[in-house]
Motif scaffolding. Structure first.
Motif, mmCIF file in Angstrom:
data_model
loop_
_atom_site.group_PDB
_atom_site.id
_atom_site.type_symbol
_atom_site.label_atom_id
_atom_site.label_comp_id
_atom_site.label_asym_id
_atom_site.label_seq_id
_atom_site.Cartn_x
_atom_site.Cartn_y
_atom_site.Cartn_z
ATOM 1 N N UNK A 38 -54.779 -25.610 22.614
ATOM 2 C CA UNK A 38 -54.678 -24.850 23.848
ATOM 3 C C UNK A 38 -55.851 -25.237 24.719
ATOM 4 N N UNK A 39 -55.575 -25.521 25.974
ATOM 5 C CA UNK A 39 -56.608 -25.980 26.894
ATOM 6 C C UNK A 39 -57.661 -24.914 27.129
ATOM 7 N N UNK A 40 -58.913 -25.325 27.084
ATOM 8 C CA UNK A 40 -60.025 -24.438 27.379
ATOM 9 C C UNK A 40 -60.578 -23.690 26.199
ATOM 10 N N UNK A 41 -59.849 -23.613 25.098
ATOM 11 C CA UNK A 41 -60.334 -22.887 23.928
ATOM 12 C C UNK A 41 -61.101 -23.832 23.011
ATOM 13 N N UNK A 42 -62.208 -23.347 22.500
ATOM 14 C CA UNK A 42 -63.037 -24.167 21.618
ATOM 15 C C UNK A 42 -62.677 -23.914 20.164
ATOM 16 N N UNK A 43 -62.793 -24.955 19.371
ATOM 17 C CA UNK A 43 -62.633 -24.836 17.931
ATOM 18 C C UNK A 43 -63.673 -25.735 17.284
ATOM 19 N N UNK A 44 -63.942 -25.531 16.028
ATOM 20 C CA UNK A 44 -64.899 -26.375 15.324
ATOM 21 C C UNK A 44 -64.153 -27.229 14.312
ATOM 22 N N UNK A 45 -64.614 -28.472 14.192
ATOM 23 C CA UNK A 45 -64.058 -29.415 13.232
ATOM 24 C C UNK A 45 -65.203 -30.061 12.484
ATOM 25 N N UNK A 46 -64.953 -30.410 11.262
ATOM 26 C CA UNK A 46 -65.945 -31.106 10.455
ATOM 27 C C UNK A 46 -65.632 -32.594 10.472
ATOM 28 N N UNK A 47 -66.635 -33.405 10.809
ATOM 29 C CA UNK A 47 -66.463 -34.860 10.853
ATOM 30 C C UNK A 47 -67.785 -35.506 10.469
ATOM 31 N N UNK A 48 -67.762 -36.415 9.512
ATOM 32 C CA UNK A 48 -68.938 -37.132 9.012
ATOM 33 C C UNK A 48 -70.040 -36.174 8.574
ATOM 34 N N UNK A 49 -69.650 -35.083 7.953
ATOM 35 C CA UNK A 49 -70.611 -34.122 7.437
ATOM 36 C C UNK A 49 -71.255 -33.240 8.493
ATOM 37 N N UNK A 50 -70.808 -33.320 9.719
ATOM 38 C CA UNK A 50 -71.343 -32.516 10.824
ATOM 39 C C UNK A 50 -70.267 -31.575 11.330
ATOM 40 N N UNK A 51 -70.679 -30.464 11.898
ATOM 41 C CA UNK A 51 -69.759 -29.544 12.554
ATOM 42 C C UNK A 51 -69.705 -29.909 14.040
ATOM 43 N N UNK A 52 -68.505 -30.127 14.550
ATOM 44 C CA UNK A 52 -68.308 -30.504 15.942
ATOM 45 C C UNK A 52 -67.540 -29.389 16.658
ATOM 46 N N UNK A 53 -67.949 -29.084 17.869
ATOM 47 C CA UNK A 53 -67.219 -28.155 18.724
ATOM 48 C C UNK A 53 -66.296 -29.009 19.583
ATOM 49 N N UNK A 54 -65.007 -28.661 19.593
ATOM 50 C CA UNK A 54 -63.995 -29.457 20.284
ATOM 51 C C UNK A 54 -63.279 -28.563 21.280
ATOM 52 N N UNK A 55 -63.132 -29.054 22.494
ATOM 53 C CA UNK A 55 -62.441 -28.304 23.553
ATOM 54 C C UNK A 55 -61.451 -29.239 24.239
#
Length: 105
Positions: free
Chosen positions: A22-39
């Protein structure tokens, strides 16, 4: 012959799916052992030119794309990705070399 109905019928309700993009909503994803915020950014909200770190190509204004940054880094280190490049980030390198005639922005 009746014309085809292009709209949902009044009695049907739309289903709110959990976990959809959904556009504009943030979620977190794990990638290469780091937590990433994705929007997800919709085309109407994209008003500038960006360079995708996945393919090193320009994202023109008006194109929907993904904004991602490491959770501990903050929003100053945001990177704008094509959605396909973000989904294929394990197969793509962020250290691509530009050709001599490629723009530097």
């Amino acid at each position: 012959m009746s014309p085809r109905r292009n709209r949902p019928r009044g009695g049907e309700k739309s289903v709110d799916r959990v976990g959809t993009d959904r556009y504009g909503l943030e979620r977190t994803e794990s990638w290469q052992g780091e937590e990433w915020v994705v929007r997800m950014v919709g085309g109407g909200a994209a008003g500038k030119h960006y360079r995708c770190p996945g393919c090193d190509q320009e994202i023109p204004p008006g194109v929907p794309h993904v904004v991602a940054w490491q959770q501990h880094m903050g929003v100053d280190d945001r990177r704008h990705w094509h959605k396909a490049c973000w989904n294929a980030r394990d197969r793509r390198s962020a250290k691509l070399q530009r050709s001599r005639n490629a723009p530097r922005y």
